[in-house]
Design a protein around this motif. Structure first.
Motif, PDB file in Angstrom:
ATOM      1  N   LEU A   1       0.737  -1.410   0.043  1.00 30.36           N
ATOM      2  CA  LEU A   1       0.008  -0.062  -0.103  1.00 30.36           C
ATOM      3  C   LEU A   1       0.891   1.291   0.062  1.00 30.36           C
ATOM      4  N   SER A   2       0.942   1.982  -0.902  1.00 30.70           N
ATOM      5  CA  SER A   2       1.572   3.216  -1.213  1.00 30.70           C
ATOM      6  C   SER A   2       1.243   4.244  -0.142  1.00 30.70           C
ATOM      7  N   THR A   3       0.112   4.368   0.551  1.00 29.88           N
ATOM      8  CA  THR A   3      -0.064   5.280   1.439  1.00 29.88           C
ATOM      9  C   THR A   3      -0.024   4.895   2.954  1.00 29.88           C
ATOM     10  N   ALA A   4       0.385   3.659   3.079  1.00 32.26           N
ATOM     11  CA  ALA A   4       0.512   3.333   4.517  1.00 32.26           C
ATOM     12  C   ALA A   4       1.422   3.971   5.292  1.00 32.26           C
TER      13      ALA A   4
ATOM     14  N   GLN B   1       1.925   8.449  -9.408  1.00 30.80           N
ATOM     15  CA  GLN B   1       1.443   7.416 -10.524  1.00 30.80           C
ATOM     16  C   GLN B   1       1.056   6.111  -9.603  1.00 30.80           C
ATOM     17  N   TYR B   2       1.131   6.035  -8.418  1.00 28.49           N
ATOM     18  CA  TYR B   2       0.598   4.729  -7.739  1.00 28.49           C
ATOM     19  C   TYR B   2      -0.126   5.343  -6.470  1.00 28.49           C
ATOM     20  N   PRO B   3      -1.012   5.990  -6.395  1.00 30.56           N
ATOM     21  CA  PRO B   3      -1.535   6.460  -5.343  1.00 30.56           C
ATOM     22  C   PRO B   3      -2.451   5.533  -4.251  1.00 30.56           C
ATOM     23  N   GLU B   4      -2.473   4.279  -4.829  1.00 28.87           N
ATOM     24  CA  GLU B   4      -3.203   3.511  -3.739  1.00 28.87           C
ATOM     25  C   GLU B   4      -2.195   2.168  -3.315  1.00 28.87           C
ATOM     26  N   GLU B   5      -1.615   1.578  -4.499  1.00 26.41           N
ATOM     27  CA  GLU B   5      -0.692   0.224  -4.104  1.00 26.41           C
ATOM     28  C   GLU B   5       0.305   0.328  -5.326  1.00 26.41           C
ATOM     29  N   MET B   6       1.459  -0.164  -4.939  1.00 33.68           N
ATOM     30  CA  MET B   6       2.408  -0.233  -6.160  1.00 33.68           C
ATOM     31  C   MET B   6       3.040  -1.845  -6.086  1.00 33.68           C
ATOM     32  N   THR B   7       3.334  -2.088  -7.001  1.00 34.97           N
ATOM     33  CA  THR B   7       4.086  -3.553  -7.049  1.00 34.97           C
ATOM     34  C   THR B   7       5.708  -3.404  -7.776  1.00 34.97           C
ATOM     35  N   ILE B   8       6.611  -3.618  -7.242  1.00 32.91           N
ATOM     36  CA  ILE B   8       7.889  -3.756  -7.233  1.00 32.91           C
ATOM     37  C   ILE B   8       8.507  -5.056  -7.572  1.00 32.91           C
ATOM     38  N   ILE B   9       9.575  -4.971  -8.502  1.00 37.65           N
ATOM     39  CA  ILE B   9      10.265  -6.550  -8.813  1.00 37.65           C
ATOM     40  C   ILE B   9      11.667  -6.388  -8.618  1.00 37.65           C
TER      41      ILE B   9
ATOM     42  N   SER C   1      -3.160  -4.936   8.010  1.00 38.29           N
ATOM     43  CA  SER C   1      -2.881  -4.866   9.241  1.00 38.29           C
ATOM     44  C   SER C   1      -3.251  -3.460  10.013  1.00 38.29           C
ATOM     45  N   GLU C   2      -3.355  -3.315  11.297  1.00 38.82           N
ATOM     46  CA  GLU C   2      -3.643  -2.222  12.025  1.00 38.82           C
ATOM     47  C   GLU C   2      -2.771  -0.820  11.730  1.00 38.82           C
ATOM     48  N   ALA C   3      -1.283  -1.490  11.260  1.00 34.97           N
ATOM     49  CA  ALA C   3      -0.457  -0.479  11.082  1.00 34.97           C
ATOM     50  C   ALA C   3      -0.472   0.420   9.671  1.00 34.97           C
ATOM     51  N   THR C   4      -1.321  -0.372   8.720  1.00 31.21           N
ATOM     52  CA  THR C   4      -1.365   0.441   7.454  1.00 31.21           C
ATOM     53  C   THR C   4      -2.383   1.610   7.472  1.00 31.21           C
ATOM     54  N   ALA C   5      -2.252   2.339   6.926  1.00 26.84           N
ATOM     55  CA  ALA C   5      -3.266   3.697   6.500  1.00 26.84           C
ATOM     56  C   ALA C   5      -4.524   3.106   5.799  1.00 26.84           C
TER      57      ALA C   5
ATOM     58  N   ALA D   1     -12.974   2.836   0.860  1.00 20.81           N
ATOM     59  CA  ALA D   1     -13.079   1.649  -0.018  1.00 20.81           C
ATOM     60  C   ALA D   1     -13.614   2.031  -1.356  1.00 20.81           C
ATOM     61  N   ALA D   2     -14.293   3.280  -1.581  1.00 20.83           N
ATOM     62  CA  ALA D   2     -14.312   3.450  -2.837  1.00 20.83           C
ATOM     63  C   ALA D   2     -13.250   3.508  -4.025  1.00 20.83           C
ATOM     64  N   LYS D   3     -11.969   3.550  -3.326  1.00 20.62           N
ATOM     65  CA  LYS D   3     -10.808   3.893  -4.112  1.00 20.62           C
ATOM     66  C   LYS D   3     -10.082   2.574  -4.347  1.00 20.62           C
TER      67      LYS D   3
END
Length: 171
Positions: free
Chosen positions: A43-46, A58-66, A118-122, A126-128
């Motif tokens: 989660l990019s905003t956690a 560019q990735y306001p909600e989540e991001m995947t890195i390799i 988890s509780e530690a994430t921002a 739900a709409a996003k």
């Protein structure tokens, strides 16, 4: 049904995050063995995630890195990892707490872990959130390869590649 005062779900989640921590620690110390490479979605905003404003836009909600060939300065601590990656030829430093990670995948051996937030994430409204069902529990998955989506961004010839894990999910 009896109340779970021991919180087995939390213990299991922490143990699986320990597996992820150990794998990344080994990669930081010895490099990636054989054909192993990692897809890590977070989660990019956690809380505790550090991204450049450009990547966050560019990735306001989540991001995947390799993590495969082109990453550097991988540092793993008890609660997070930090890594250098290149995005579109621009070097970036990412800081990702383990609590922000949604999934981990090593496609070379078809091993994956999926985590509940988890509780530690921002909190993300739900709409996003994308229209992907949330897992009801921790799961270990062996993904099936699927045809690539036309929605994926064009691949660049150098730097890190951000991909969507939807192509690995069972439909």
């Amino acid at each position: 049904m009896a109340t779970d005062h021991i919180r087995y779900d939390v213990l299991a989640r922490d143990a699986l995050r320990g597996v992820l921590r150990r794998v990344l620690t080994d990669a930081a110390e010895h490099g990636l063995p054989g054909e192993h490479h990692f897809f890590i979605t977070f989660l990019s905003t956690a809380d505790g995630v550090k991204l450049s404003p450009r990547l966050l836009a560019q990735y306001p909600e989540e991001m995947t890195i390799i993590l495969q060939h082109q990453f550097w300065d991988l540092v793993v601590t008890e609660d997070r990892f930090e890594v250098g990656l290149s995005f579109g030829g621009i070097p970036e430093r990412l800081v990702v707490p383990f609590a922000a990670i949604k999934s981990f995948l090593d496609p070379s051996v078809q091993f994956g872990l999926q985590f509940e937030p988890s509780e530690a994430t921002a909190e993300v409204p739900a709409a996003k959130l994308p229209a992907v069902p949330a897992p009801s529990a921790l799961s270990v998955a062996a993904p099936e390869p699927a045809a690539e989506s036309q929605e994926e961004p064009a691949k660049t010839s150098e730097g890190a590649e951000v991909v969507r894990l939807d192509r690995f999910r069972k439909k």
